[in-house]
Design an enzyme around this catalytic site. Structure first.
Site: not given
Ligand code: THU
Length: 161
Positions: A75, A115
């Site tokens: 995000e 985020c």
């Molecule tokens: N992650 C995201 O990209 N967005 C989210 O809303 C939750 C978590 C990613 C961070 C990390 O690379 C992986 O998901 C596990 O936490």
């Protein structure tokens, strides 16, 4: 003393056909972006797509790092890329989706707190509610009209004086 209760309204769509075509397209682009995720540590591949008021869509995906905190969520990659490429263009909507190689994600991904805090700033700059669409790899879509439904008791710049 009194107890208060918060209501965080959101809409559940069980079928993509129920969505506005522009929202369904944003989700499709988010699923596509998740394929670019660099997530060798978590194997949790996240995609995000931002729709701007000028009609442009900017996508992002999570990017991990061996030094874990150095990575970034999909995000924020998408939001920061949109702000870098189209400064001062209001945000309309943001879709976030995910898939994993270790399990089927059939419930909507909930954006992390950091985020959500960035979404707050983006919404304020945009001067309009940010529509946030969340989905797993499959399953229902949750839609939040305005960040306050996702993030009550927001830290706002007004506290800074
Ligand atoms: N992650 C995201 O990209 N967005 C989210 O809303 C939750 C978590 C990613 C961070 C990390 O690379 C992986 O998901 C596990 O936490």
């Amino acid at each position: 003393m009194k107890k208060e209760r918060l209501i965080c309204p959101y809409t559940v769509y069980d079928h993509l056909e129920e969505l506005d075509p522009s929202d369904a397209e944003l989700l499709r682009l988010s699923h596509e972006a998740a394929r670019n995720a660099y997530a060798p540590y978590s194997k949790f591949n996240v995609g995000a797509a931002v729709r701007l008021a000028n009609g442009e869509v900017v996508t992002g995906n999570n990017i991990e790092n061996a030094a874990y905190p150095s990575g970034l969520c999909a995000e924020r990659v998408a939001m920061f890329a949109a702000m870098a490429k189209y400064p001062n263009v209001p945000f309309e909507a943001l879709a976030v989706t995910a898939y994993s190689t270790s399990k089927t994600i059939d419930e909507p991904v909930a954006p992390c707190g950091a985020c959500r805090q960035v979404m707050v700033e983006v919404e304020q700059l945009s001067k309009q509610p940010l529509r946030v669409l969340c989905q797993g790899e499959t399953g229902p879509v949750f839609a939040f009209d305005g960040i306050e439904s996702l993030m009550p008791f927001i830290f706002l710049d007004k506290f800074l004086g």
